[in-house]
Scaffold this motif. Structure first.
Motif, PDB file in Angstrom:
ATOM      1  N   ALA A  87       0.858  -1.186   0.000  1.00 50.45           N
ATOM      2  CA  ALA A  87       0.000   0.000   0.000  1.00 50.45           C
ATOM      3  C   ALA A  87       0.892   1.234   0.000  1.00 50.45           C
ATOM      4  N   ALA A  88       0.775   2.048  -1.035  1.00 52.23           N
ATOM      5  CA  ALA A  88       1.507   3.313  -1.106  1.00 52.23           C
ATOM      6  C   ALA A  88       0.906   4.297  -0.103  1.00 52.23           C
ATOM      7  N   ALA A  89       1.647   5.337   0.201  1.00 52.53           N
ATOM      8  CA  ALA A  89       1.169   6.360   1.131  1.00 52.53           C
ATOM      9  C   ALA A  89      -0.214   6.851   0.710  1.00 52.53           C
ATOM     10  N   TRP A  90      -1.105   6.917   1.660  1.00 51.60           N
ATOM     11  CA  TRP A  90      -2.465   7.437   1.536  1.00 51.60           C
ATOM     12  C   TRP A  90      -3.410   6.592   0.679  1.00 51.60           C
ATOM     13  N   ASP A  91      -2.985   5.424   0.192  1.00 53.74           N
ATOM     14  CA  ASP A  91      -3.900   4.558  -0.550  1.00 53.74           C
ATOM     15  C   ASP A  91      -4.763   3.758   0.430  1.00 53.74           C
ATOM     16  N   LEU A  92      -6.057   3.697   0.155  1.00 55.27           N
ATOM     17  CA  LEU A  92      -6.991   2.962   0.998  1.00 55.27           C
ATOM     18  C   LEU A  92      -6.686   1.469   0.924  1.00 55.27           C
ATOM     19  N   LEU A 115      12.963  12.078   3.045  1.00 58.63           N
ATOM     20  CA  LEU A 115      11.802  12.433   2.224  1.00 58.63           C
ATOM     21  C   LEU A 115      10.736  13.043   3.126  1.00 58.63           C
ATOM     22  N   PRO A 116      10.088  14.104   2.674  1.00 55.87           N
ATOM     23  CA  PRO A 116       9.019  14.664   3.498  1.00 55.87           C
ATOM     24  C   PRO A 116       7.838  13.695   3.560  1.00 55.87           C
ATOM     25  N   VAL A 117       7.094  13.776   4.638  1.00 61.32           N
ATOM     26  CA  VAL A 117       5.874  12.979   4.736  1.00 61.32           C
ATOM     27  C   VAL A 117       4.918  13.502   3.667  1.00 61.32           C
ATOM     28  N   PRO A 118       4.420  12.611   2.810  1.00 65.54           N
ATOM     29  CA  PRO A 118       3.535  13.096   1.746  1.00 65.54           C
ATOM     30  C   PRO A 118       2.247  13.679   2.329  1.00 65.54           C
ATOM     31  N   PRO A 119       1.776  14.772   1.765  1.00 69.87           N
ATOM     32  CA  PRO A 119       0.530  15.370   2.274  1.00 69.87           C
ATOM     33  C   PRO A 119      -0.659  14.458   1.979  1.00 69.87           C
ATOM     34  N   ASN A 120      -1.608  14.479   2.864  1.00 72.82           N
ATOM     35  CA  ASN A 120      -2.829  13.700   2.681  1.00 72.82           C
ATOM     36  C   ASN A 120      -3.658  14.320   1.561  1.00 72.82           C
ATOM     37  N   PRO A 121      -3.877  13.578   0.474  1.00 72.71           N
ATOM     38  CA  PRO A 121      -4.653  14.146  -0.633  1.00 72.71           C
ATOM     39  C   PRO A 121      -6.146  14.214  -0.323  1.00 72.71           C
ATOM     40  N   PRO A 123      -7.792  15.052   3.096  1.00 72.40           N
ATOM     41  CA  PRO A 123      -7.870  15.345   4.522  1.00 72.40           C
ATOM     42  C   PRO A 123      -9.232  14.993   5.105  1.00 72.40           C
ATOM     43  N   GLY A 124      -9.212  14.451   6.309  1.00 74.07           N
ATOM     44  CA  GLY A 124     -10.449  14.052   6.973  1.00 74.07           C
ATOM     45  C   GLY A 124     -10.915  12.661   6.621  1.00 74.07           C
ATOM     46  N   GLN A 125     -10.211  11.960   5.711  1.00 79.72           N
ATOM     47  CA  GLN A 125     -10.612  10.617   5.301  1.00 79.72           C
ATOM     48  C   GLN A 125      -9.547   9.594   5.635  1.00 79.72           C
ATOM     49  N   ASP A 126      -8.733   9.817   6.652  1.00 80.02           N
ATOM     50  CA  ASP A 126      -7.690   8.855   7.022  1.00 80.02           C
ATOM     51  C   ASP A 126      -8.102   8.018   8.205  1.00 80.02           C
TER      52      ASP A 126
END
Length: 126
Positions: A87-92, A115-121, A123-126
Motif C-alpha cells: 500500500a503506497a502512502a495514503w492509498d486505501l 523524504l518529506p511525509v507526503p501530504p494527505n490528498p 484530509p479528513g478521510q484517514d
C-alpha cells in the motif's frame, strides 16, 4: 537506532485485542527509515483490526495463515496464504478475516529518511 540483529518472538511486545492479537517486533528508526513498525497480527474469524484506512507510511502485509478479504481502493477480493499487499502512502487498504480459522499476517509500515511525509490528498478521510 537499531543494529543488525535477530528479533525472536519471545522478545516481541504482544497484546490481546478485541479482534485477535498482535506482536510488535520493532518500532523505531533504522539507518534508512525515519520510522518502521513491523510485526505480526492474528485476526479472529469474522473480524478485522479496523476498517479499511489510509496513512502517510508505505506498508506491506503478507498473509501467513488463513483466508480473508483484501480491500484496495474501491476493490475487495480474496486474501490467501502467501499473498502480499503493498500500500503506497495514503492509498486505501485493509484486510478482514472471512475464514473459519484465525488469519495471521506479517506487516511492515515505514517512512524513509530524507523524504518529506507526503501530504494527505484527502484530509479528513484517514
Amino acid at each position: 537506532m537499531v543494529q543488525t540483529q535477530v528479533i525472536s518472538p519471545s522478545s516481541a511486545a504482544t497484546s490481546n485485542e478485541e479482534w485477535g492479537s498482535a506482536a510488535t517486533y520493532f518500532e523505531g528508526e533504522t539507518a534508512g527509515l525515519a520510522d518502521l513498525l513491523s510485526g505480526t497480527a492474528t485476526i479472529d474469524p469474522g473480524l478485522e483490526i479496523h476498517p479499511p484506512h489510509r496513512h502517510a507510511e508505505e506498508e506491506f502485509l503478507m498473509v501467513l495463515e488463513g483466508t480473508g478479504e483484501w480491500t484496495v481502493g474501491d476493490r475487495t477480493f480474496a486474501a490467501s496464504e502467501g499473498d502480499m499487499l503493498y500500500a503506497a502512502a495514503w492509498d486505501l487498504h485493509g484486510i478482514r478475516n472471512t475464514g473459519e480459522v484465525p488469519l495471521r499476517f506479517v506487516f511492515w509500515k515505514a517512512h524513509p529518511k530524507g523524504l518529506p511525509v507526503p501530504p494527505n490528498p484527502m484530509p479528513g478521510q484517514d
